[in-house]
Scaffold this active site. Sequence first.
Site, short mmCIF file in Angstrom:
data_model
loop_
_atom_site.label_atom_id
_atom_site.label_comp_id
_atom_site.label_asym_id
_atom_site.label_seq_id
_atom_site.Cartn_x
_atom_site.Cartn_y
_atom_site.Cartn_z
N ASN A 39 0.78 -0.72 -0.25
CA ASN A 39 0.00 0.00 0.29
C ASN A 39 0.94 1.38 0.04
O ASN A 39 1.83 1.38 0.96
CB ASN A 39 -0.87 -0.24 1.61
CG ASN A 39 -2.10 1.22 1.54
OD1 ASN A 39 -1.94 1.80 0.52
ND2 ASN A 39 -2.20 1.41 2.41
N LYS A 63 -0.05 3.94 -0.55
CA LYS A 63 -0.63 4.99 0.63
C LYS A 63 -0.29 6.19 -1.28
O LYS A 63 0.00 6.62 -2.06
CB LYS A 63 0.25 5.78 1.37
CG LYS A 63 0.09 4.68 2.37
CD LYS A 63 0.16 5.02 3.97
CE LYS A 63 0.06 3.71 4.49
NZ LYS A 63 -0.36 3.54 6.27
N HIS A 99 -9.05 1.06 4.68
CA HIS A 99 -8.20 1.33 5.96
C HIS A 99 -8.27 2.44 6.99
O HIS A 99 -9.17 3.11 6.90
CB HIS A 99 -7.25 1.70 4.64
CG HIS A 99 -5.72 1.61 4.68
ND1 HIS A 99 -5.29 2.71 6.02
CD2 HIS A 99 -5.10 0.80 5.37
CE1 HIS A 99 -4.23 2.63 6.40
NE2 HIS A 99 -3.35 1.43 5.95
N GLU A 101 -6.59 4.51 7.57
CA GLU A 101 -7.05 6.33 6.95
C GLU A 101 -7.95 6.56 6.59
O GLU A 101 -8.71 7.69 6.80
CB GLU A 101 -5.32 6.48 6.91
CG GLU A 101 -4.52 5.89 6.71
CD GLU A 101 -3.30 5.68 7.03
OE1 GLU A 101 -3.34 5.81 5.10
OE2 GLU A 101 -1.86 5.06 7.52
N GLU A 122 -5.31 -4.90 10.20
CA GLU A 122 -4.26 -4.23 10.73
C GLU A 122 -4.57 -3.23 11.91
O GLU A 122 -5.60 -2.33 12.19
CB GLU A 122 -4.34 -3.31 9.48
CG GLU A 122 -4.12 -3.82 8.16
CD GLU A 122 -3.44 -2.41 7.69
OE1 GLU A 122 -2.72 -2.36 7.15
OE2 GLU A 122 -4.02 -1.29 7.30
N GLY A 135 2.42 2.01 10.54
CA GLY A 135 2.84 3.77 10.52
C GLY A 135 4.23 3.52 11.49
O GLY A 135 4.40 4.72 11.72
N SER A 140 3.32 -2.30 10.11
CA SER A 140 4.84 -2.01 10.44
C SER A 140 5.56 -3.58 9.97
O SER A 140 6.55 -3.64 10.72
CB SER A 140 5.22 -1.88 11.81
OG SER A 140 4.63 -0.17 12.13
C1 PEP Z 1 -0.78 0.29 5.91
O1 PEP Z 1 -0.83 1.20 5.75
O2 PEP Z 1 -1.65 -0.70 5.49
C2 PEP Z 1 0.33 -0.35 6.95
C3 PEP Z 1 0.23 -1.35 6.81
O3 PEP Z 1 1.77 0.16 6.79
P1 PEP Z 1 3.14 0.47 8.10
O4 PEP Z 1 3.43 -0.63 7.41
O5 PEP Z 1 3.38 1.31 6.91
O6 PEP Z 1 2.39 0.08 8.95
#
Ligand code: PEP
Length: 247
Positions: A9, A11, A94, A96, A166, A172, A211
Amino acid sequence: MRKPIIAGNWKMNKTASEAVSLINELKPLVADADADVVVCPPAADLAAAAQALKGSNIGLGAQNLDYHDSGAFTGEVSADMLLDLGVQYVIIGHSERREYYAETDETVNLKVKKALEKGLIPIVCVGEKLEERESGVTAEVVRKQTKLALLGLAESEVAKVVIAYEPIWAIGTGKTATADDANDTIKEIRAAIREVFGGAADEVRIQYGGSMNPKNASELMAMSDIDGGLIGGASLKAEDFSKVVNY
Ligand code: PEP
Protein backbone atom coordinates in the site's frame (compact mmCIF):
# COMPACT_ATOMS: atom_id res chain seq x y z
CA MET A 1 -4.02 -24.53 0.75
CA ARG A 2 -4.40 -20.73 0.75
CA LYS A 3 -1.86 -19.01 -1.50
CA PRO A 4 -0.09 -16.22 0.39
CA ILE A 5 -0.70 -12.69 -0.86
CA ILE A 6 1.67 -9.82 -0.17
CA ALA A 7 0.40 -6.37 -1.14
CA GLY A 8 2.12 -3.00 -0.98
CA ASN A 9 0.00 0.00 0.00
CA TRP A 10 1.92 2.98 -1.29
CA LYS A 11 -0.60 5.43 0.21
CA MET A 12 -0.11 9.00 -1.15
CA ASN A 13 3.50 8.44 -2.20
CA LYS A 14 5.25 8.40 -5.60
CA THR A 15 4.46 10.31 -8.77
CA ALA A 16 3.64 8.29 -11.87
CA SER A 17 7.25 8.39 -13.07
CA GLU A 18 8.53 7.39 -9.63
CA ALA A 19 5.99 4.55 -9.61
CA VAL A 20 7.36 3.26 -12.92
CA SER A 21 10.93 3.34 -11.58
CA LEU A 22 9.95 1.48 -8.41
CA ILE A 23 8.06 -1.15 -10.40
CA ASN A 24 10.96 -1.65 -12.79
CA GLU A 25 13.30 -2.13 -9.86
CA LEU A 26 10.89 -4.51 -8.15
CA LYS A 27 10.04 -6.79 -11.08
CA PRO A 28 13.23 -8.88 -11.20
CA LEU A 29 13.42 -9.07 -7.40
CA VAL A 30 10.03 -10.78 -7.05
CA ALA A 31 9.89 -12.68 -10.34
CA ASP A 32 10.21 -16.05 -8.60
CA ALA A 33 7.86 -15.33 -5.69
CA ASP A 34 5.70 -18.15 -4.36
CA ALA A 35 3.15 -15.62 -3.13
CA ASP A 36 0.72 -13.47 -5.08
CA VAL A 37 2.38 -10.05 -5.25
CA VAL A 38 0.35 -6.85 -5.57
CA VAL A 39 1.24 -3.17 -5.61
CA CYS A 40 -1.34 -0.47 -4.82
CA PRO A 41 -0.08 2.90 -6.10
CA PRO A 42 -2.10 6.12 -5.84
CA ALA A 43 -4.99 6.48 -8.34
CA ALA A 44 -3.08 9.02 -10.42
CA ASP A 45 -0.31 6.47 -11.04
CA LEU A 46 -2.45 3.49 -12.00
CA ALA A 47 -2.31 3.90 -15.79
CA ALA A 48 1.48 4.23 -15.84
CA ALA A 49 1.83 1.42 -13.30
CA ALA A 50 -0.36 -0.92 -15.38
CA GLN A 51 1.86 -0.30 -18.37
CA ALA A 52 5.04 -0.93 -16.38
CA LEU A 53 3.64 -4.14 -14.84
CA LYS A 54 2.76 -5.75 -18.22
CA GLY A 55 4.18 -9.25 -18.54
CA SER A 56 5.20 -9.41 -14.86
CA ASN A 57 3.88 -11.55 -12.01
CA ILE A 58 2.85 -8.45 -10.03
CA GLY A 59 -0.85 -7.61 -9.72
CA LEU A 60 -2.22 -4.08 -9.62
CA GLY A 61 -4.45 -2.73 -6.87
CA ALA A 62 -6.13 0.60 -6.17
CA GLN A 63 -6.43 2.13 -2.71
CA ASN A 64 -10.12 3.02 -2.90
CA LEU A 65 -13.17 3.06 -5.15
CA ASP A 66 -16.60 4.64 -5.11
CA TYR A 67 -19.63 2.39 -4.70
CA HIS A 68 -21.68 4.19 -7.35
CA ASP A 69 -21.38 3.17 -11.00
CA SER A 70 -20.99 6.72 -12.35
CA GLY A 71 -22.40 10.21 -11.97
CA ALA A 72 -22.04 13.41 -9.99
CA PHE A 73 -19.45 12.26 -7.43
CA THR A 74 -16.63 14.76 -7.85
CA GLY A 75 -13.18 13.40 -7.15
CA GLU A 76 -14.22 9.76 -6.99
CA VAL A 77 -13.11 6.76 -9.06
CA SER A 78 -15.48 3.97 -10.16
CA ALA A 79 -14.93 0.24 -10.43
CA ASP A 80 -15.30 0.40 -14.23
CA MET A 81 -12.59 3.06 -14.43
CA LEU A 82 -10.25 0.86 -12.41
CA LEU A 83 -11.03 -2.24 -14.47
CA ASP A 84 -10.46 -0.34 -17.68
CA LEU A 85 -6.93 0.46 -16.47
CA GLY A 86 -6.22 -3.20 -15.70
CA VAL A 87 -6.65 -2.97 -11.93
CA GLN A 88 -7.43 -6.32 -10.26
CA TYR A 89 -7.51 -5.54 -6.54
CA VAL A 90 -8.81 -2.70 -4.41
CA ILE A 91 -8.05 -1.84 -0.80
CA ILE A 92 -11.28 -1.00 1.03
CA GLY A 93 -11.78 0.51 4.47
CA HIS A 94 -8.16 1.25 5.33
CA SER A 95 -8.05 2.80 8.82
CA GLU A 96 -6.75 6.06 7.34
CA ARG A 97 -9.83 6.29 5.16
CA ARG A 98 -12.08 5.41 8.08
CA GLU A 99 -10.40 8.07 10.22
CA TYR A 100 -9.80 10.94 7.76
CA TYR A 101 -12.48 10.38 5.11
CA ALA A 102 -15.43 9.28 7.21
CA GLU A 103 -15.62 5.74 5.86
CA THR A 104 -17.99 3.62 7.91
CA ASP A 105 -18.75 -0.07 8.14
CA GLU A 106 -21.73 0.69 5.92
CA THR A 107 -19.76 2.38 3.12
CA VAL A 108 -17.11 -0.33 3.38
CA ASN A 109 -19.84 -2.93 2.82
CA LEU A 110 -21.21 -1.02 -0.20
CA LYS A 111 -17.72 -0.80 -1.68
CA VAL A 112 -17.00 -4.49 -1.10
CA LYS A 113 -20.26 -5.39 -2.84
CA LYS A 114 -19.51 -3.10 -5.78
CA ALA A 115 -15.96 -4.43 -6.15
CA LEU A 116 -17.16 -8.05 -6.22
CA GLU A 117 -20.06 -7.29 -8.55
CA LYS A 118 -17.57 -5.79 -11.02
CA GLY A 119 -14.90 -8.47 -10.64
CA LEU A 120 -12.33 -6.63 -8.50
CA ILE A 121 -10.83 -8.46 -5.52
CA PRO A 122 -11.38 -6.43 -2.36
CA ILE A 123 -8.65 -6.22 0.26
CA VAL A 124 -10.78 -5.26 3.25
CA CYS A 125 -9.05 -3.68 6.24
CA VAL A 126 -10.17 -4.26 9.81
CA GLY A 127 -8.37 -3.55 13.06
CA GLU A 128 -8.65 -2.24 16.58
CA LYS A 129 -7.49 1.06 18.08
CA LEU A 130 -4.97 1.08 20.90
CA GLU A 131 -7.60 1.83 23.56
CA GLU A 132 -9.73 -1.05 22.29
CA ARG A 133 -6.80 -3.43 22.57
CA GLU A 134 -6.00 -2.15 26.05
CA SER A 135 -9.58 -2.61 27.21
CA GLY A 136 -9.64 -6.19 25.92
CA VAL A 137 -12.24 -5.81 23.16
CA THR A 138 -10.02 -6.51 20.13
CA ALA A 139 -11.82 -9.72 19.18
CA GLU A 140 -15.27 -8.11 19.41
CA VAL A 141 -14.16 -5.10 17.34
CA VAL A 142 -12.64 -7.09 14.47
CA ARG A 143 -15.44 -9.66 14.46
CA LYS A 144 -18.02 -6.88 14.13
CA GLN A 145 -16.08 -4.99 11.43
CA THR A 146 -15.62 -8.20 9.45
CA LYS A 147 -19.26 -9.26 9.63
CA LEU A 148 -20.47 -5.77 8.66
CA ALA A 149 -17.99 -5.52 5.77
CA LEU A 150 -19.25 -8.84 4.35
CA LEU A 151 -22.94 -8.33 5.15
CA GLY A 152 -25.25 -9.70 2.49
CA LEU A 153 -22.58 -11.44 0.40
CA ALA A 154 -22.92 -14.98 -0.93
CA GLU A 155 -20.56 -17.66 0.39
CA SER A 156 -18.95 -17.93 -3.06
CA GLU A 157 -18.23 -14.18 -3.05
CA VAL A 158 -16.75 -14.24 0.44
CA ALA A 159 -14.27 -16.90 -0.60
CA LYS A 160 -12.70 -14.40 -3.05
CA VAL A 161 -12.25 -11.61 -0.50
CA VAL A 162 -8.91 -10.80 1.09
CA ILE A 163 -9.04 -9.40 4.63
CA ALA A 164 -6.18 -7.35 6.06
CA TYR A 165 -6.03 -7.40 9.83
CA GLU A 166 -4.31 -4.15 10.71
CA PRO A 167 -4.13 -3.16 14.37
CA ILE A 168 -4.31 0.62 14.05
CA TRP A 169 -1.66 1.20 16.71
CA ALA A 170 0.81 -0.82 14.62
CA ILE A 171 0.36 1.10 11.34
CA GLY A 172 3.33 3.27 10.47
CA THR A 173 4.52 3.24 14.08
CA GLY A 174 7.25 0.62 13.95
CA LYS A 175 5.25 -1.35 16.53
CA THR A 176 4.20 -4.80 15.38
CA ALA A 177 1.70 -7.16 16.96
CA THR A 178 3.48 -10.26 18.19
CA ALA A 179 3.11 -13.13 15.76
CA ASP A 180 0.99 -14.99 18.33
CA ASP A 181 -1.32 -12.03 18.98
CA ALA A 182 -1.73 -11.37 15.27
CA ASN A 183 -2.48 -15.04 14.62
CA ASP A 184 -5.00 -15.21 17.49
CA THR A 185 -6.88 -12.17 16.21
CA ILE A 186 -6.85 -13.51 12.67
CA LYS A 187 -8.33 -16.75 13.99
CA GLU A 188 -11.13 -14.68 15.55
CA ILE A 189 -11.76 -13.05 12.17
CA ARG A 190 -11.88 -16.45 10.49
CA ALA A 191 -14.22 -17.79 13.16
CA ALA A 192 -16.55 -14.81 12.65
CA ILE A 193 -16.60 -15.51 8.90
CA ARG A 194 -17.32 -19.19 9.58
CA GLU A 195 -20.32 -18.29 11.78
CA VAL A 196 -22.02 -16.58 8.85
CA PHE A 197 -20.50 -18.11 5.71
CA GLY A 198 -19.41 -21.61 6.77
CA GLY A 199 -16.65 -23.23 4.71
CA ALA A 200 -15.79 -20.01 2.84
CA ALA A 201 -13.83 -19.10 5.98
CA ASP A 202 -11.19 -21.66 5.02
CA GLU A 203 -10.69 -20.02 1.63
CA VAL A 204 -10.55 -16.36 2.67
CA ARG A 205 -7.00 -15.11 2.77
CA ILE A 206 -6.29 -12.98 5.82
CA GLN A 207 -3.24 -10.76 5.82
CA TYR A 208 -1.49 -9.09 8.70
CA GLY A 209 -0.62 -5.41 8.32
CA GLY A 210 1.15 -3.03 10.67
CA SER A 211 4.87 -2.30 10.40
CA MET A 212 5.57 -5.59 8.66
CA ASN A 213 9.13 -5.50 7.30
CA PRO A 214 11.99 -7.73 6.12
CA LYS A 215 12.94 -8.52 9.73
CA ASN A 216 9.58 -9.71 11.04
CA ALA A 217 7.98 -11.10 7.86
CA SER A 218 9.13 -14.70 8.15
CA GLU A 219 7.97 -15.07 11.77
CA LEU A 220 4.56 -13.61 10.94
CA MET A 221 4.20 -15.66 7.76
CA ALA A 222 5.02 -18.88 9.62
CA MET A 223 1.82 -18.59 11.68
CA SER A 224 -1.06 -20.95 10.92
CA ASP A 225 -3.66 -18.35 9.97
CA ILE A 226 -1.61 -15.49 8.53
CA ASP A 227 -1.91 -15.71 4.75
CA GLY A 228 0.07 -12.66 3.74
CA GLY A 229 0.79 -9.05 4.49
CA LEU A 230 -0.41 -5.57 3.66
CA ILE A 231 2.74 -3.50 3.71
CA GLY A 232 2.90 0.28 3.96
CA GLY A 233 6.28 1.89 4.63
CA ALA A 234 8.37 -1.13 3.62
CA SER A 235 6.63 -1.33 0.23
CA LEU A 236 8.16 1.96 -0.92
CA LYS A 237 11.63 0.48 -1.35
CA ALA A 238 12.01 -2.32 -3.89
CA GLU A 239 14.62 -4.16 -1.86
CA ASP A 240 12.63 -4.10 1.40
CA PHE A 241 9.37 -5.08 -0.26
CA SER A 242 11.04 -7.90 -2.19
CA LYS A 243 12.49 -9.25 1.05
CA VAL A 244 9.02 -9.35 2.56
CA VAL A 245 7.66 -11.03 -0.58
CA ASN A 246 10.44 -13.61 -0.50
CA TYR A 247 10.14 -14.12 3.27
C1 PEP B 1 -0.77 0.09 6.04
O1 PEP B 1 -0.96 1.30 5.97
O2 PEP B 1 -1.58 -0.67 5.50
C2 PEP B 1 0.40 -0.40 6.75
C3 PEP B 1 0.42 -1.63 7.16
O3 PEP B 1 1.43 0.50 6.95
P1 PEP B 1 2.86 0.18 7.63
O4 PEP B 1 3.37 -1.09 7.03
O5 PEP B 1 3.69 1.37 7.28
O6 PEP B 1 2.62 0.06 9.10
